[in-house]
Design a protein around this motif. Structure first.
Motif, PDB file in Angstrom:
ATOM      1  N   LEU A   1       0.781  -1.273   0.009  1.00 25.66           N
ATOM      2  CA  LEU A   1       0.057   0.013  -0.076  1.00 25.66           C
ATOM      3  C   LEU A   1       0.891   1.256  -0.052  1.00 25.66           C
ATOM      4  O   LEU A   1       1.984   1.176   0.435  1.00 25.66           O
ATOM      5  CB  LEU A   1      -0.882  -0.144   1.195  1.00 25.66           C
ATOM      6  CG  LEU A   1      -1.752  -1.188   1.200  1.00 25.66           C
ATOM      7  CD1 LEU A   1      -2.719  -1.273   2.530  1.00 25.66           C
ATOM      8  CD2 LEU A   1      -2.975  -1.163   0.068  1.00 25.66           C
TER       9      LEU A   1
ATOM     10  N   LYS B   1       2.093   4.718   1.053  1.00 24.43           N
ATOM     11  CA  LYS B   1       2.052   5.493   2.226  1.00 24.43           C
ATOM     12  C   LYS B   1       1.176   4.993   3.380  1.00 24.43           C
ATOM     13  O   LYS B   1       0.348   5.827   3.716  1.00 24.43           O
ATOM     14  CB  LYS B   1       1.839   6.788   1.914  1.00 24.43           C
ATOM     15  CG  LYS B   1       3.004   7.632   1.090  1.00 24.43           C
ATOM     16  CD  LYS B   1       3.535   8.723   1.891  1.00 24.43           C
ATOM     17  CE  LYS B   1       5.092   9.148   1.152  1.00 24.43           C
ATOM     18  NZ  LYS B   1       5.866   7.974   1.062  1.00 24.43           N
TER      19      LYS B   1
ATOM     20  N   ASP C   1       1.671  -3.532   5.611  1.00 20.02           N
ATOM     21  CA  ASP C   1       0.702  -3.281   4.581  1.00 20.02           C
ATOM     22  C   ASP C   1       1.286  -4.028   3.306  1.00 20.02           C
ATOM     23  O   ASP C   1       1.108  -3.912   2.078  1.00 20.02           O
ATOM     24  CB  ASP C   1       0.911  -1.814   3.960  1.00 20.02           C
ATOM     25  CG  ASP C   1       2.345  -1.277   3.446  1.00 20.02           C
ATOM     26  OD1 ASP C   1       3.218  -2.148   3.985  1.00 20.02           O
ATOM     27  OD2 ASP C   1       2.389  -0.554   3.217  1.00 20.02           O
TER      28      ASP C   1
HETATM   29 MG   LIG Z   1       3.677   0.486   1.711  1.00 21.85          MG
END
Ligand SMILES: [Mg+2]
Ligand SMILES: Nc1ncnc2c1ncn2[C@H]1C[C@H](O)[C@@H](COP(=O)(O)OP(=O)(O)OP(=O)(O)O)O1
Length: 429
Positions: free
Chosen positions: A167, A169, A251
DNA sequence: CTATCCAATAC
RNA sequence: AUUGUAUUGGAUAG
């Protein structure tokens, strides 16, 4: 919405939503009392002090914590119990990221770190057990090794295609309202929910001015990793419900499937699902590919002659290690030789401790042997005795032989596993 | 078994 | 300077 037009895939289909059962565990109304309990707080302060982190926006250091605890805590306690506590903004610090670019840290005040830690200590034991078994990042009792092994097992079952998602940020893009919604489903203490909300909107201090943040949880807040897991928990549960073979570490999400087509279908669905969470899939770091082409948590997978899938060190990680060794050995800035060797040993031992999970035994065994050789010297045997100028060169040569060429300028590359540099085994003065 | 300190890795 | 969570290991003192 979730399942786009795909046919004949092994994965089942099922409708989304299952609504969590009210709250997690007993007594979710008086959580703030648990947070401000003096034993919990002592433990939190201890942790923050031991982290030895630098100050937040108010300049208070961790050494000043005991004083702060005595003088400021009683007031804070009342505010917390009233649900009226206002956290300070975080301090913005930029650090270089591994893959290039900059990471924006948000460093809370030492006092706020204590409070967040105290909250974490109350929430973690309640929330973490409800998370998916497929989630490994930031979770007690679960390691990166567990995640990699689990992925290897999925691959062994014949799922050789991976949907590889990172993902963009991640922490910075967490939506406040949606996160609070998730939390409200699990926690009943409204004072706690209010303070959590206030932590999210505490903002950043930019040369003396508070800048409001309408999204994101600070990279550097003790609570942020837990909140991140809460945020993605629902996606985990949906993937679980659909019977997917997947592993998530923070993430970094991997869904293992049996065909490229299935992978592309899942990828499309997940991009939409994350968009619903106001999260964006990192196009450059995400793809559908054969698992062997994609490193995961520093490791990669490969197939041996017998057709078994094995774990190896990803080439990026290998290169980073070589670079570090080069840096530690090449030029020594006013350090003595023994100091250099000691530091090198220390580094390689830590490195191997992590990458020792690897099942590829091409020379890496020798790194271990070499490291142990240099390190396992019982008692307080001093390195100084057996180390001389040549030890450094030999160390480099040995590593070079095990791992590949290290440097252009001095690589005799004649290691010999049984080189004689271990001679000073005996205790030393 | 408890405690303190140090280190490496992942994100 | 650089925060946080988590894992793993080492040293030392009882
Ligand atoms: Mg990332
Ligand atoms: N050193 C760190 N300190 C605090 N939090 C971190 C650190 N490294 C990673 N994290 C957390 C915050 C990140 O949003 C999350 C995922 O890491 P990562 O994917 O490397 O960066 P990122 O998602 O923020 O940016 P990118 O767009 O480059 O992927 O893990």
């Amino acid at each position: 919405m979730w399942a786009t037009g795909g046919s004949g895939t092994p994965e089942g289909s099922e409708e989304a939503s299952s609504a969590r059962t009210g709250n997690e565990g007993p007594g979710t109304r008086a959580l703030m009392e648990e947070v401000v309990d003096h034993r919990n707080l002592e433990r939190a302060a201890k942790r923050v002090r031991q982290n030895r982190g630098s100050p937040g926006i108010d300049g208070m250091t961790v050494e000043e914590l005991p004083r702060w605890m005595r003088e400021q805590w009683p007031g804070m306690r009342e505010q917390l119990l009233a649900g009226s506590y206002e956290p300070k903004p975080v301090r913005r610090v930029q650090i270089p990221k591994r893959g290039g670019g900059e990471r924006e840290l948000g460093i809370p005040t030492v006092g706020d770190r204590v409070i967040q830690q105290a909250i974490l200590q109350v929430l973690q034991p309640r929330l973490d057990p409800t998370f998916s078994d497929h989630s490994y990042g930031f979770r007690p009792g679960r390691s990166a090794h567990d995640a990699v092994s689990q992925m290897r097992d999925y691959v062994t079952e014949g799922r050789v295609w991976v949907v590889d998602i990172d993902l963009e940020k991640f922490f910075d893009r967490v939506n406040h309202d949606m996160l609070m919604g998730r939390l409200a489903k699990r926690l009943e203490d409204r004072r706690l929910l209010r303070t959590l909300r206030r932590y999210l909107s505490a903002g950043v201090m930019v040369n003396g001015v508070k800048v409001e943040q309408r999204r994101g949880t600070p990279q550097g807040g003790p609570l942020s990793p837990l909140l991140a897991n809460v945020y993605l928990d629902e996606v985990d549960k949906e993937l679980e419900r659909r019977g997917h073979a997947f592993v998530r570490y923070a993430d970094d999400l991997r869904v293992l499937v049996r065909s490229k087509r299935a992978g592309e279908r899942v990828m499309g669905a997940l991009i939409k699902r994350f968009a619903k969470l106001r999260l964006r899939v990192n196009e450059s770091k995400s793809t559908v590919a054969r698992v062997y082409e994609r490193p995961f948590l520093g490791f990669d997978l490969w197939v041996n002659k017998k057709g078994e899938t094995k774990i190896g060190v990803a080439s990026k990680s290998m290169e980073r290690m070589k670079e570090r060794v080069r840096e530690l050995t090449n030029k020594r800035r006013g350090r003595r030789v023994e100091q250099v060797v000691w530091q090198l040993q220390r580094y390689l031992q830590g490195w191997w401790r992590y990458f020792g999970l690897t099942e590829s035994r091409r020379g890496l065994r020798d790194v271990e042997g070499w490291t142990k050789n240099a390190t396992d010297r019982r008692g307080r045997g001093r390195v100084g005795l057996f180390v001389r100028e040549s030890a450094l060169a030999q160390a480099r040569a040995t590593v070079a032989a095990c791992i590949g060429p290290l440097s252009v300028h001095s690589a005799p590359a004649r290691p010999g596993p049984s080189t004689t540099w271990r001679t000073g085994t005996s205790s030393a003065a």
